[in-house]
Design a protein around this motif. Sequence first.
Motif, PDB file in Angstrom:
ATOM      1  N   TRP A  77      -7.054   2.043   4.019  1.00  8.94           N
ATOM      2  CA  TRP A  77      -7.703   1.929   2.847  1.00  8.94           C
ATOM      3  C   TRP A  77      -6.827   3.010   1.979  1.00  8.94           C
ATOM      4  O   TRP A  77      -6.806   4.290   2.130  1.00  8.94           O
ATOM      5  CB  TRP A  77      -9.105   2.316   3.032  1.00  8.94           C
ATOM      6  CG  TRP A  77      -9.840   2.596   1.502  1.00  8.94           C
ATOM      7  CD1 TRP A  77      -9.634   2.274   0.597  1.00  8.94           C
ATOM      8  CD2 TRP A  77     -11.459   3.107   1.670  1.00  8.94           C
ATOM      9  NE1 TRP A  77     -10.605   2.575  -0.331  1.00  8.94           N
ATOM     10  CE2 TRP A  77     -11.577   3.166   0.171  1.00  8.94           C
ATOM     11  CE3 TRP A  77     -12.288   3.594   2.535  1.00  8.94           C
ATOM     12  CZ2 TRP A  77     -12.906   3.573  -0.095  1.00  8.94           C
ATOM     13  CZ3 TRP A  77     -13.181   3.782   2.277  1.00  8.94           C
ATOM     14  CH2 TRP A  77     -13.764   3.926   0.688  1.00  8.94           C
ATOM     15  N   TYR A  78      -6.105   2.559   0.931  1.00  6.45           N
ATOM     16  CA  TYR A  78      -5.346   3.341   0.134  1.00  6.45           C
ATOM     17  C   TYR A  78      -6.048   3.629  -1.226  1.00  6.45           C
ATOM     18  O   TYR A  78      -6.487   2.684  -1.905  1.00  6.45           O
ATOM     19  CB  TYR A  78      -3.938   2.765  -0.189  1.00  6.45           C
ATOM     20  CG  TYR A  78      -3.287   2.520   1.187  1.00  6.45           C
ATOM     21  CD1 TYR A  78      -1.997   3.318   1.389  1.00  6.45           C
ATOM     22  CD2 TYR A  78      -3.346   1.664   2.063  1.00  6.45           C
ATOM     23  CE1 TYR A  78      -1.365   3.230   2.323  1.00  6.45           C
ATOM     24  CE2 TYR A  78      -2.764   1.566   3.308  1.00  6.45           C
ATOM     25  CZ  TYR A  78      -1.545   2.234   3.299  1.00  6.45           C
ATOM     26  OH  TYR A  78      -0.826   2.153   4.809  1.00  6.45           O
TER      27      TYR A  78
ATOM     28  N   VAL B 188      -6.907  -0.272  -2.433  1.00  6.20           N
ATOM     29  CA  VAL B 188      -6.027  -1.226  -1.685  1.00  6.20           C
ATOM     30  C   VAL B 188      -6.461  -1.197  -0.382  1.00  6.20           C
ATOM     31  O   VAL B 188      -6.269  -0.035   0.108  1.00  6.20           O
ATOM     32  CB  VAL B 188      -4.371  -1.080  -2.099  1.00  6.20           C
ATOM     33  CG1 VAL B 188      -3.881  -2.290  -1.445  1.00  6.20           C
ATOM     34  CG2 VAL B 188      -4.416  -0.961  -3.603  1.00  6.20           C
ATOM     35  N   CYS B 189      -6.738  -2.274   0.478  1.00  5.15           N
ATOM     36  CA  CYS B 189      -7.001  -2.108   1.727  1.00  5.15           C
ATOM     37  C   CYS B 189      -6.097  -3.357   2.387  1.00  5.15           C
ATOM     38  O   CYS B 189      -6.061  -4.471   1.922  1.00  5.15           O
ATOM     39  CB  CYS B 189      -8.602  -2.495   1.979  1.00  5.15           C
ATOM     40  SG  CYS B 189      -8.867  -2.525   3.827  1.00  5.15           S
ATOM     41  N   PHE B 190      -5.459  -2.805   3.342  1.00  3.55           N
ATOM     42  CA  PHE B 190      -4.578  -3.597   4.104  1.00  3.55           C
ATOM     43  C   PHE B 190      -5.234  -3.980   5.630  1.00  3.55           C
ATOM     44  O   PHE B 190      -5.663  -2.867   6.054  1.00  3.55           O
ATOM     45  CB  PHE B 190      -3.329  -3.255   4.493  1.00  3.55           C
ATOM     46  CG  PHE B 190      -2.376  -3.120   3.284  1.00  3.55           C
ATOM     47  CD1 PHE B 190      -2.104  -4.042   2.178  1.00  3.55           C
ATOM     48  CD2 PHE B 190      -1.970  -1.697   3.095  1.00  3.55           C
ATOM     49  CE1 PHE B 190      -1.247  -3.778   0.966  1.00  3.55           C
ATOM     50  CE2 PHE B 190      -0.962  -1.585   1.794  1.00  3.55           C
ATOM     51  CZ  PHE B 190      -0.730  -2.662   0.960  1.00  3.55           C
ATOM     52  N   TRP B 191      -5.197  -5.042   6.124  1.00  2.00           N
ATOM     53  CA  TRP B 191      -5.177  -5.473   7.600  1.00  2.00           C
ATOM     54  C   TRP B 191      -3.786  -5.647   7.896  1.00  2.00           C
ATOM     55  O   TRP B 191      -3.027  -6.259   7.390  1.00  2.00           O
ATOM     56  CB  TRP B 191      -6.012  -6.646   7.902  1.00  2.00           C
ATOM     57  CG  TRP B 191      -7.497  -6.288   7.991  1.00  2.00           C
ATOM     58  CD1 TRP B 191      -8.347  -6.644   7.144  1.00  2.00           C
ATOM     59  CD2 TRP B 191      -8.134  -5.720   9.210  1.00  2.00           C
ATOM     60  NE1 TRP B 191      -9.618  -6.391   7.401  1.00  2.00           N
ATOM     61  CE2 TRP B 191      -9.497  -5.902   8.630  1.00  2.00           C
ATOM     62  CE3 TRP B 191      -7.547  -5.483  10.216  1.00  2.00           C
ATOM     63  CZ2 TRP B 191     -10.390  -5.160   9.724  1.00  2.00           C
ATOM     64  CZ3 TRP B 191      -8.644  -4.641  11.167  1.00  2.00           C
ATOM     65  CH2 TRP B 191     -10.044  -4.726  10.864  1.00  2.00           C
TER      66      TRP B 191
ATOM     67  N   SER C 252      -1.773  -2.359  -5.979  1.00  2.00           N
ATOM     68  CA  SER C 252      -1.227  -3.052  -4.562  1.00  2.00           C
ATOM     69  C   SER C 252       0.001  -2.823  -4.704  1.00  2.00           C
ATOM     70  O   SER C 252       0.629  -2.851  -3.338  1.00  2.00           O
ATOM     71  CB  SER C 252      -1.733  -4.697  -4.709  1.00  2.00           C
ATOM     72  OG  SER C 252      -1.413  -5.365  -3.580  1.00  2.00           O
ATOM     73  N   ASN C 253       1.024  -3.043  -5.504  1.00  2.00           N
ATOM     74  CA  ASN C 253       2.272  -3.099  -5.492  1.00  2.00           C
ATOM     75  C   ASN C 253       2.676  -1.563  -5.067  1.00  2.00           C
ATOM     76  O   ASN C 253       3.819  -1.416  -4.369  1.00  2.00           O
ATOM     77  CB  ASN C 253       2.757  -3.313  -6.969  1.00  2.00           C
ATOM     78  CG  ASN C 253       2.547  -4.531  -7.371  1.00  2.00           C
ATOM     79  OD1 ASN C 253       2.358  -5.574  -6.502  1.00  2.00           O
ATOM     80  ND2 ASN C 253       2.919  -4.960  -8.661  1.00  2.00           N
TER      81      ASN C 253
ATOM     82  N   LYS D  44      -3.073  -9.164   5.490  1.00  2.00           N
ATOM     83  CA  LYS D  44      -3.977  -9.511   4.399  1.00  2.00           C
ATOM     84  C   LYS D  44      -4.318  -8.167   3.584  1.00  2.00           C
ATOM     85  O   LYS D  44      -4.299  -7.076   4.053  1.00  2.00           O
ATOM     86  CB  LYS D  44      -5.235  -9.719   5.020  1.00  2.00           C
ATOM     87  CG  LYS D  44      -6.524 -10.074   3.863  1.00  2.00           C
ATOM     88  CD  LYS D  44      -5.900 -11.533   3.269  1.00  2.00           C
ATOM     89  CE  LYS D  44      -6.868 -12.149   2.360  1.00  2.00           C
ATOM     90  NZ  LYS D  44      -6.440 -13.317   1.525  1.00  2.00           N
ATOM     91  N   THR D  45      -4.270  -8.386   2.473  1.00  2.00           N
ATOM     92  CA  THR D  45      -4.455  -7.412   1.214  1.00  2.00           C
ATOM     93  C   THR D  45      -5.790  -7.435   0.475  1.00  2.00           C
ATOM     94  O   THR D  45      -5.965  -8.633  -0.150  1.00  2.00           O
ATOM     95  CB  THR D  45      -3.159  -7.346   0.064  1.00  2.00           C
ATOM     96  OG1 THR D  45      -2.104  -7.120   1.085  1.00  2.00           O
ATOM     97  CG2 THR D  45      -3.296  -6.016  -0.725  1.00  2.00           C
TER      98      THR D  45
END
Length: 112
Positions: free
Chosen positions: A88-89, A70-73, A6-7, A62-63
């Motif tokens: 989506w990383y 790792v998924c971000f909105w 995430s970082n 949001k993570t």
Amino acid sequence: MSNTNSNIAEQFIQYLNEEDFDKAESCLDPDFKFIGVMGTREGASVYIQDMKQMKFKYQIIKTFTSGEDVCFWYNIDMGKKTILSSGWYHVMDGKIRSLKVLFDPRPLLNDQ
């Protein structure tokens, strides 16, 4: 492990927002693959060249993390429009290997 992933993904977004494209590219695996609504890109340097031209700005809402994913909105400011998107990383060995981005492209297409 997912906290570290995430970082890495959050750092990548920060570098893009700061337009520090060399540092952003350092977060990507050289064989990075991008899959998006409007097309795909193969290779970290190819993707970063696009980012240098587009200069998008990201606001993470949001993570979500799960293992190497790792998924971000986030809201992506694309210049004339800000689009709610999901990214989506996939992170392996400390580098982002792939990114899949989904969003509704209609607001962008209606401008043409």
